[in-house]
Structure formats: C-alpha cells, structure tokens
Design a protein around this motif. Structure first.
Motif, PDB file in Angstrom:
ATOM      1  N   PHE A   1       7.301 -24.046 -22.098  1.00 45.61           N
ATOM      2  CA  PHE A   1       8.185 -25.181 -21.837  1.00 45.61           C
ATOM      3  C   PHE A   1       7.961 -25.728 -20.426  1.00 45.61           C
ATOM      4  O   PHE A   1       7.967 -26.944 -20.213  1.00 45.61           O
ATOM      5  CB  PHE A   1       9.654 -24.785 -22.019  1.00 45.61           C
ATOM      6  N   ALA A   2       7.767 -24.834 -19.455  1.00 42.41           N
ATOM      7  CA  ALA A   2       7.559 -25.281 -18.079  1.00 42.41           C
ATOM      8  C   ALA A   2       6.245 -26.046 -17.932  1.00 42.41           C
ATOM      9  O   ALA A   2       6.205 -27.112 -17.305  1.00 42.41           O
ATOM     10  CB  ALA A   2       7.586 -24.085 -17.134  1.00 42.41           C
ATOM     11  N   VAL A   3       5.186 -25.522 -18.520  1.00 37.35           N
ATOM     12  CA  VAL A   3       3.875 -26.181 -18.414  1.00 37.35           C
ATOM     13  C   VAL A   3       3.899 -27.541 -19.104  1.00 37.35           C
ATOM     14  O   VAL A   3       3.428 -28.544 -18.553  1.00 37.35           O
ATOM     15  CB  VAL A   3       2.766 -25.278 -19.006  1.00 37.35           C
ATOM     16  N   VAL A   4       4.460 -27.581 -20.303  1.00 36.34           N
ATOM     17  CA  VAL A   4       4.536 -28.856 -21.015  1.00 36.34           C
ATOM     18  C   VAL A   4       5.411 -29.841 -20.250  1.00 36.34           C
ATOM     19  O   VAL A   4       5.105 -31.036 -20.185  1.00 36.34           O
ATOM     20  CB  VAL A   4       5.052 -28.644 -22.459  1.00 36.34           C
ATOM     21  N   GLY A   5       6.496 -29.355 -19.641  1.00 39.71           N
ATOM     22  CA  GLY A   5       7.346 -30.231 -18.849  1.00 39.71           C
ATOM     23  C   GLY A   5       6.608 -30.846 -17.678  1.00 39.71           C
ATOM     24  O   GLY A   5       6.755 -32.043 -17.392  1.00 39.71           O
ATOM     25  N   VAL A   6       5.799 -30.047 -16.980  1.00 35.40           N
ATOM     26  CA  VAL A   6       5.018 -30.575 -15.853  1.00 35.40           C
ATOM     27  C   VAL A   6       3.994 -31.590 -16.343  1.00 35.40           C
ATOM     28  O   VAL A   6       3.813 -32.654 -15.734  1.00 35.40           O
ATOM     29  CB  VAL A   6       4.340 -29.423 -15.079  1.00 35.40           C
ATOM     30  N   ILE A   7       3.339 -31.280 -17.448  1.00 33.06           N
ATOM     31  CA  ILE A   7       2.349 -32.217 -18.002  1.00 33.06           C
ATOM     32  C   ILE A   7       3.020 -33.530 -18.391  1.00 33.06           C
ATOM     33  O   ILE A   7       2.504 -34.620 -18.100  1.00 33.06           O
ATOM     34  CB  ILE A   7       1.622 -31.581 -19.208  1.00 33.06           C
ATOM     35  N   LEU A   8       4.166 -33.442 -19.039  1.00 30.71           N
ATOM     36  CA  LEU A   8       4.884 -34.652 -19.430  1.00 30.71           C
ATOM     37  C   LEU A   8       5.360 -35.436 -18.213  1.00 30.71           C
ATOM     38  O   LEU A   8       5.348 -36.678 -18.223  1.00 30.71           O
ATOM     39  CB  LEU A   8       6.071 -34.296 -20.331  1.00 30.71           C
ATOM     40  N   LEU A   9       5.779 -34.739 -17.178  1.00 30.88           N
ATOM     41  CA  LEU A   9       6.220 -35.407 -15.961  1.00 30.88           C
ATOM     42  C   LEU A   9       5.071 -36.181 -15.331  1.00 30.88           C
ATOM     43  O   LEU A   9       5.236 -37.335 -14.918  1.00 30.88           O
ATOM     44  CB  LEU A   9       6.771 -34.368 -14.974  1.00 30.88           C
TER      45      LEU A   9
ATOM     46  N   GLY B   1       4.123 -39.333 -17.322  1.00 34.39           N
ATOM     47  CA  GLY B   1       5.104 -40.408 -17.396  1.00 34.39           C
ATOM     48  C   GLY B   1       5.781 -40.499 -18.751  1.00 34.39           C
ATOM     49  O   GLY B   1       6.048 -41.593 -19.249  1.00 34.39           O
ATOM     50  N   ALA B   2       6.062 -39.374 -19.343  1.00 35.19           N
ATOM     51  CA  ALA B   2       6.685 -39.325 -20.672  1.00 35.19           C
ATOM     52  C   ALA B   2       8.148 -39.772 -20.590  1.00 35.19           C
ATOM     53  O   ALA B   2       8.740 -39.820 -19.507  1.00 35.19           O
ATOM     54  CB  ALA B   2       6.605 -37.907 -21.219  1.00 35.19           C
ATOM     55  N   PRO B   3       8.737 -40.081 -21.737  1.00 32.98           N
ATOM     56  CA  PRO B   3      10.161 -40.461 -21.752  1.00 32.98           C
ATOM     57  C   PRO B   3      11.044 -39.336 -21.215  1.00 32.98           C
ATOM     58  O   PRO B   3      10.735 -38.152 -21.338  1.00 32.98           O
ATOM     59  CB  PRO B   3      10.454 -40.689 -23.243  1.00 32.98           C
ATOM     60  N   ASP B   4      12.155 -39.740 -20.608  1.00 32.79           N
ATOM     61  CA  ASP B   4      13.070 -38.769 -19.997  1.00 32.79           C
ATOM     62  C   ASP B   4      13.600 -37.760 -20.999  1.00 32.79           C
ATOM     63  O   ASP B   4      13.827 -36.598 -20.664  1.00 32.79           O
ATOM     64  CB  ASP B   4      14.251 -39.488 -19.344  1.00 32.79           C
ATOM     65  N   ARG B   5      13.800 -38.166 -22.230  1.00 29.80           N
ATOM     66  CA  ARG B   5      14.347 -37.261 -23.249  1.00 29.80           C
ATOM     67  C   ARG B   5      13.428 -36.055 -23.449  1.00 29.80           C
ATOM     68  O   ARG B   5      13.899 -34.938 -23.638  1.00 29.80           O
ATOM     69  CB  ARG B   5      14.529 -38.013 -24.561  1.00 29.80           C
ATOM     70  N   TRP B   6      12.127 -36.268 -23.404  1.00 24.83           N
ATOM     71  CA  TRP B   6      11.190 -35.167 -23.575  1.00 24.83           C
ATOM     72  C   TRP B   6      11.266 -34.192 -22.401  1.00 24.83           C
ATOM     73  O   TRP B   6      11.170 -32.978 -22.570  1.00 24.83           O
ATOM     74  CB  TRP B   6       9.767 -35.685 -23.703  1.00 24.83           C
ATOM     75  N   LEU B   7      11.430 -34.750 -21.196  1.00 26.04           N
ATOM     76  CA  LEU B   7      11.547 -33.893 -20.014  1.00 26.04           C
ATOM     77  C   LEU B   7      12.824 -33.069 -20.068  1.00 26.04           C
ATOM     78  O   LEU B   7      12.826 -31.883 -19.711  1.00 26.04           O
ATOM     79  CB  LEU B   7      11.517 -34.745 -18.750  1.00 26.04           C
ATOM     80  N   TRP B   8      13.923 -33.667 -20.510  1.00 28.26           N
ATOM     81  CA  TRP B   8      15.183 -32.936 -20.638  1.00 28.26           C
ATOM     82  C   TRP B   8      15.071 -31.836 -21.684  1.00 28.26           C
ATOM     83  O   TRP B   8      15.674 -30.774 -21.546  1.00 28.26           O
ATOM     84  CB  TRP B   8      16.338 -33.882 -20.974  1.00 28.26           C
ATOM     85  N   THR B   9      14.298 -32.095 -22.731  1.00 31.00           N
ATOM     86  CA  THR B   9      14.089 -31.069 -23.753  1.00 31.00           C
ATOM     87  C   THR B   9      13.351 -29.869 -23.165  1.00 31.00           C
ATOM     88  O   THR B   9      13.704 -28.709 -23.438  1.00 31.00           O
ATOM     89  CB  THR B   9      13.303 -31.638 -24.948  1.00 31.00           C
ATOM     90  N   CYS B  10      12.339 -30.116 -22.356  1.00 29.59           N
ATOM     91  CA  CYS B  10      11.599 -29.020 -21.717  1.00 29.59           C
ATOM     92  C   CYS B  10      12.489 -28.257 -20.745  1.00 29.59           C
ATOM     93  O   CYS B  10      12.449 -27.024 -20.693  1.00 29.59           O
ATOM     94  CB  CYS B  10      10.374 -29.563 -20.997  1.00 29.59           C
TER      95      CYS B  10
END
Length: 70
Positions: free
Chosen positions: A12-20, A23-32
């Motif tokens: 979850f942490a790695v995917v969150g950094v990649i999404l950040l 420039g992914a949507p905020d909802r995806w970052l909150w999910t991570c």
C-alpha cells in the motif's frame, strides 16, 4: 502471518508513493493511506500474539528458551 502484514503495508505504501508521483486522483491516495493505517493495528496485534505464544511455550516446555525480544 507477520510477513504477510508487513508485505501488505509495504505494498500500500509503495503504490501510494507511485500514485502520488503520477498525479493520481485523491481518492486513490486516500485508499492507500487507509490500507497502511488499517494494517498497523493488525501488525501490532500479531506481534503481541506471537510474543505471548513464545512466553506460554517457554513456560510449558522447559527446553524452549526465549532469545530476547523478537
């Protein structure tokens, strides 16, 4: 089970950094973030359970020794 919890939190942490960075949507970052934060209590519970199990085993089996905190 501890390695699975650590793996899930790390994923979850790695995917969150990649999404950040992507420039992914905020909802995806909150999910991570929710995945990381919800994994921490589970990890702590598993660590406590393992410590209690080692302690009980040391009491019931004299040949079993505890080599310090793990």
């Amino acid at each position: 089970m501890v390695p699975f919890a650590l793996g899930g939190i790390a994923a979850f942490a790695v995917v969150g950094v990649i999404l950040l960075l992507a420039g992914a949507p905020d909802r995806w970052l909150w999910t991570c973030l929710a995945g990381v934060l919800s994994g921490i209590p589970g990890l702590l519970t598993m660590l406590k359970h393992d410590a209690n199990r080692r302690h009980r085993r040391a009491l019931s089996h004299p040949e079993f020794t505890i080599n310090g905190p793990a």
